[in-house]
Design an enzyme around this catalytic site. Structure first.
Site, PDB file in Angstrom:
ATOM      1  N   ASP A 280     -10.249  -4.606  -4.132  1.00 36.95           N
ATOM      2  CA  ASP A 280     -10.899  -3.765  -5.136  1.00 36.95           C
ATOM      3  C   ASP A 280     -12.384  -4.093  -5.150  1.00 36.95           C
ATOM      4  OD1 ASP A 280      -8.505  -2.635  -5.867  1.00 36.95           O
ATOM      5  OD2 ASP A 280      -8.243  -3.844  -7.672  1.00 36.95           O
TER       6      ASP A 280
ATOM      7  N   ASP B 207      -1.121   6.926 -10.832  1.00 33.75           N
ATOM      8  CA  ASP B 207      -1.316   5.758 -11.680  1.00 33.75           C
ATOM      9  C   ASP B 207      -0.839   6.141 -13.070  1.00 33.75           C
ATOM     10  OD1 ASP B 207      -2.566   4.722  -9.420  1.00 33.75           O
ATOM     11  OD2 ASP B 207      -4.523   5.455 -10.065  1.00 33.75           O
TER      12      ASP B 207
END
Length: 238
Positions: free
Chosen positions: A13, A134
């Site tokens: 990330d 998500d």
């Protein structure tokens, strides 16, 4: 009977030019693991990773972008990578795909504009386009997880299958970066809703979670904090 080992995909990330991990997707609750995303990616490749999942958190939240760093990783490491975060239109997807990214991960745009998924699959093939749902429970979250969409996973999966999608990523945002472990009931529900390749992110903590995925017939997991902090040794062996 020995169950197939799910693929464990290291996640890098990227936020403000560093490799980080967020707690429940909150950009203000970050842990920095590497000052250089290239170093983080190189670390996992050195340990044997044959595929990486990169997320441009700044692009996902509208705070900027890290495309130059991602391009360097693609050029230097020689392993396929998939990239998500802020891929909300055709131009963003095309830019990544033409830069050598193996596949793009479409999130919010798949909810708001499912036709985009079909168009990209028609142009580049289903092996180069992935959708990431998500969710909190079975409600899809959008715009860097900041907003609920009012759309359920059950409503969206048939439309994605019709668009030609082969691979779906499902992330439980309430467990992402928490090391709380997976919610078996939720994993089972999602497996029942999607009959293509299913990759899970969010909450994988240790080998028990990898076994859970194998038992539920889920093909893989994207893992961050657990492998960075060593609660799940990498490479994974059961």
């Amino acid at each position: 009977m020995t169950l197939p080992l799910p693929q464990v995909i290291p996640c890098v990330d990227i936020q403000s030019g560093r490799a980080v991990r967020l707690y429940e997707g909150d950009p203000d609750r970050e842990t920095v693991y590497f000052d250089s995303p290239r170093a983080a990616a190189r670390h996992w490749v050195t340990l044997g990773a044959g595929f990486l999942h990169l997320v441009d958190l700044d692009a996902a939240t509208g705070r900027g972008e890290n495309r130059a760093v991602i391009a360097e990783i693609v050029r230097e490491l020689g392993v396929p990578v998939e990239v998500g975060g802020g891929v909300r239109d055709r131009a963003a997807a095309q830019s990544l795909l033409t830069a050598g990214v193996a596949r793009v991960v479409i999130g919010t745009a798949a909810v708001r504009n499912p036709e985009l998924v079909a168009e990209l699959i028609a142009e580049y093939g289903p092996e180069r386009v992935v959708v990431s749902l998500d969710a909190r429970g079975l409600e899809v979250a959008t715009h860097g997880w900041a907003a609920g969409s009012g759309v359920s996973v059950a409503d969206l999966t048939p439309r994605l299958a019709e668009a030609g999608l082969r691979t779906l990523i499902f992330t439980d945002v309430t467990r992402d970066g928490t090391l709380r472990g997976l919610d078996r009931d939720l994993m089972r529900q999602v497996r029942g809703l999607w009959h293509g390749e299913l990759i899970v992110g969010g909450g994988v903590a240790d080998t028990n979670d990898v076994r859970l995925l194998a038992e539920e017939g889920i093909e893989g997991a994207i893992v961050g904090r657990a492998i960075y902090e060593g609660t799940l040794p990498y490479p994974v062996r059961l």
